[in-house]
Design an enzyme around this catalytic site. Structure first.
Site, short mmCIF file in Angstrom:
data_model
loop_
_atom_site.label_atom_id
_atom_site.label_comp_id
_atom_site.label_asym_id
_atom_site.label_seq_id
_atom_site.Cartn_x
_atom_site.Cartn_y
_atom_site.Cartn_z
N SER A 117 -50.60 -27.02 -22.84
CA SER A 117 -49.97 -26.12 -23.79
C SER A 117 -48.94 -25.21 -23.12
O SER A 117 -47.95 -25.68 -22.56
CB SER A 117 -51.05 -25.32 -24.52
OG SER A 117 -50.52 -24.60 -25.59
N ASP A 172 -43.67 -23.91 -27.41
CA ASP A 172 -44.33 -23.99 -26.11
C ASP A 172 -44.36 -25.44 -25.63
O ASP A 172 -43.77 -26.32 -26.26
CB ASP A 172 -45.73 -23.37 -26.15
CG ASP A 172 -46.70 -24.16 -27.01
OD1 ASP A 172 -46.25 -24.91 -27.89
OD2 ASP A 172 -47.92 -24.04 -26.79
N ASP A 186 -46.37 -27.94 -25.65
CA ASP A 186 -46.78 -29.05 -26.51
C ASP A 186 -46.37 -28.83 -27.96
O ASP A 186 -46.79 -29.57 -28.85
CB ASP A 186 -48.29 -29.30 -26.40
CG ASP A 186 -49.13 -28.16 -26.93
OD1 ASP A 186 -48.63 -27.02 -26.98
OD2 ASP A 186 -50.31 -28.38 -27.28
N ASP A 198 -47.03 -26.70 -30.34
CA ASP A 198 -47.88 -26.26 -31.44
C ASP A 198 -47.79 -24.75 -31.66
O ASP A 198 -48.47 -24.21 -32.53
CB ASP A 198 -49.34 -26.70 -31.24
CG ASP A 198 -50.00 -26.11 -30.00
OD1 ASP A 198 -49.32 -25.40 -29.22
OD2 ASP A 198 -51.20 -26.37 -29.80
#
Length: 448
Positions: free
Chosen positions: A103, A242, A244, A246
């Site tokens: 993340s 960010d 990833d 999400d």
């Protein structure tokens, strides 16, 4: 059941250090494959996505080996946002979805997130059962039943079309200039392409991943460069994702930053006006600002709080039948459209509101005055338990007493990094700084 591998969002840590080693990834893959392989149900499939970290190649290979050893067929999506895995797992009739990502963490970290066949992240109970299988070992498939692996070339495009389908029909972004910072992460192609195809003039930031620069001074945790780019290019909006994709942080045309609380406030108010907000309820975590709660209450709406982690937000949403939730950090969950937080999807909902109202981002992105809030992090070494030390307990008790009737205090261990997070909220900013700094000093002393 005890949990030592799984944190608040899957398994995470420094690459090539326990638990994020190739050997452990292989064991986790085998355990997850055995858990989700339903005997007598024909073909067994798992989809795997990843972000742009260098170690992603290693973990992708190790997970594939573990999964195929238990008879699972593996479909490799390559670099895609986390919400793409949540979408494609049920869409491709897979038994399991896996995202390889840490993340917003730096490049030297990595993680393994799991999605069930319904596209939602696994519960604590299921993760504990998989962890037990890792410890016990699992029987392998017969030689003739070993799974196969293949690359899927159109997964990213399937996801992009799904994101675009959530934008109001007949609406366009023509004439709107958008800066999009992809954090050199999973959305480095997806986000600019979706925005451009919807008509926007796109200025790209953080779209040149090299395996080591993900989240490095860019993205939702470092919005300064994007803010400067918005001002320099005269853009109408800045979108910071960010690693990833999400999470979402927005930047208005003046360079001012808006967090997830402000985005949720706008969406909750708008959805309520359209009678789309289920039961008049927004779900957020204990980290969300008291100002958000007051904003909702003034409109007859309710804030349902959960512990930190978008997975817990989603679990509460599903239990209560609510359709909007998220985190101050930028996870925005819209279960009408997706099974997990989706930064890009939330961004285009905000852009749709700009088009619908004709108002600039600066008029839409700040819906309430936040109560002064201070968050500080203290890093500690593996094996240490600073929150159990007597001086730290005393400092916390003193802070709680001083804040009684004036604010609130939240102390917690991060579920993704070796950090103690100290957060307080209080109208009196002098008192706020004193109580937070006092606790931080004691934790720092104990942590060495």
């Amino acid at each position: 059941m005890s949990r030592t591998l799984f944190g608040t969002d899957g398994v995470r840590g420094t690459a090539n250090t326990h638990p994020m080693t190739a050997e452990m990834a292989l064991a986790i893959g085998a355990a997850a494959g055995r858990y989700f392989r339903r005997e007598g149900q024909g073909v067994h499939r798992v989809v795997i996505g990843k972000d742009t970290r260098l170690s992603g190649y290693m973990f992708e290979t190790a997970l594939t080996a573990g999964l195929t050893s238990t008879g699972m067929n593996v479909l490799l999506l390559g670099p895609v946002p986390t919400p793409a895995v949540g979408l494609l797992t049920p869409s491709m009739r897979a038994d399991l979805g896996i995202m390889i990502s840490a993340s917003h963490n730096p490049a030297h970290d990595n993680g393994i997130k799991f999605f069930g066949p319904d596209g939602f992240k696994l519960s604590d109970t299921v993760e504990s059962e998989i962890e037990a299988l890792v410890a016990a070992g699992v029987p392998l498939a017969e030689a003739g039943e070993i799974g196969r692996a293949k690359r899927i070339d159109d997964g990213r495009f399937r996801y992009q079309e799904r994101v675009k389908s959530t934008f109001p029909a007949g609406m366009r972004l023509d004439g709107i200039k958008v800066v999009v910072d992809c954090a050199n992460g999973a959305a480095y192609r997806t986000a600019p392409e979706v925005l451009w195809e919807l008509g926007a003039d796109v200025v790209r930031v953080g779209t040149s991943p090299d395996g080591l620069n993900i989240n490095h001074e860019c993205g939702s945790t470092h919005p300064r460069v994007a803010a400067e780019t918005v001002v320099a290019h005269g853009a109408d909006l800045g979108i910071c994702l960010d690693g990833d994709a999400d999470r979402l942080i927005l930047i208005d045309e003046t360079g001012r930053v808006a967090d997830g609380d402000q985005i949720m406030a706008l969406m909750a108010g708008r959805w309520a006006a359209e009678q789309r907000l289920s039961d008049g309820t927004l779900v957020a975590t204990v980290m969300s600002n008291l100002g958000l709660e007051r904003y909702l209450g003034a409109r007859g709406l309710r804030l349902e709080r959960t512990k930190v982690g978008d997975r817990y937000v989603v679990e509460a949403m599903r239990r209560g039948g609510w359709n909007l939730g998220g985190e101050q950090s930028g996870h925005i969950v819209m279960t009408d459209y997706a099974t997990t937080g989706d930064g890009l999807m939330a961004a285009i909902q905000f852009l749709a509101e700009m088009v619908r109202t004709g108002q600039p981002a600066s008029e839409l992105a700040y819906n309430f005055e936040p109560v002064p809030q201070l968050l500080k992090n203290v890093r500690y070494a593996a094996g240490e338990k600073p929150l159990e030390a007597a001086p730290v307990k005393a400092a916390i008790a003193d802070a709680e007493a001083r804040l009684t009737g004036k604010g609130r205090l939240l102390i917690r261990k991060s579920g993704t990094e070796p950090l103690i997070r100290v957060m307080a909220e209080c109208e009196d900013e002098g008192l706020l700084g004193e109580v937070v700094d006092g606790i931080v000093a004691e934790v720092t002393a104990v942590a060495g």
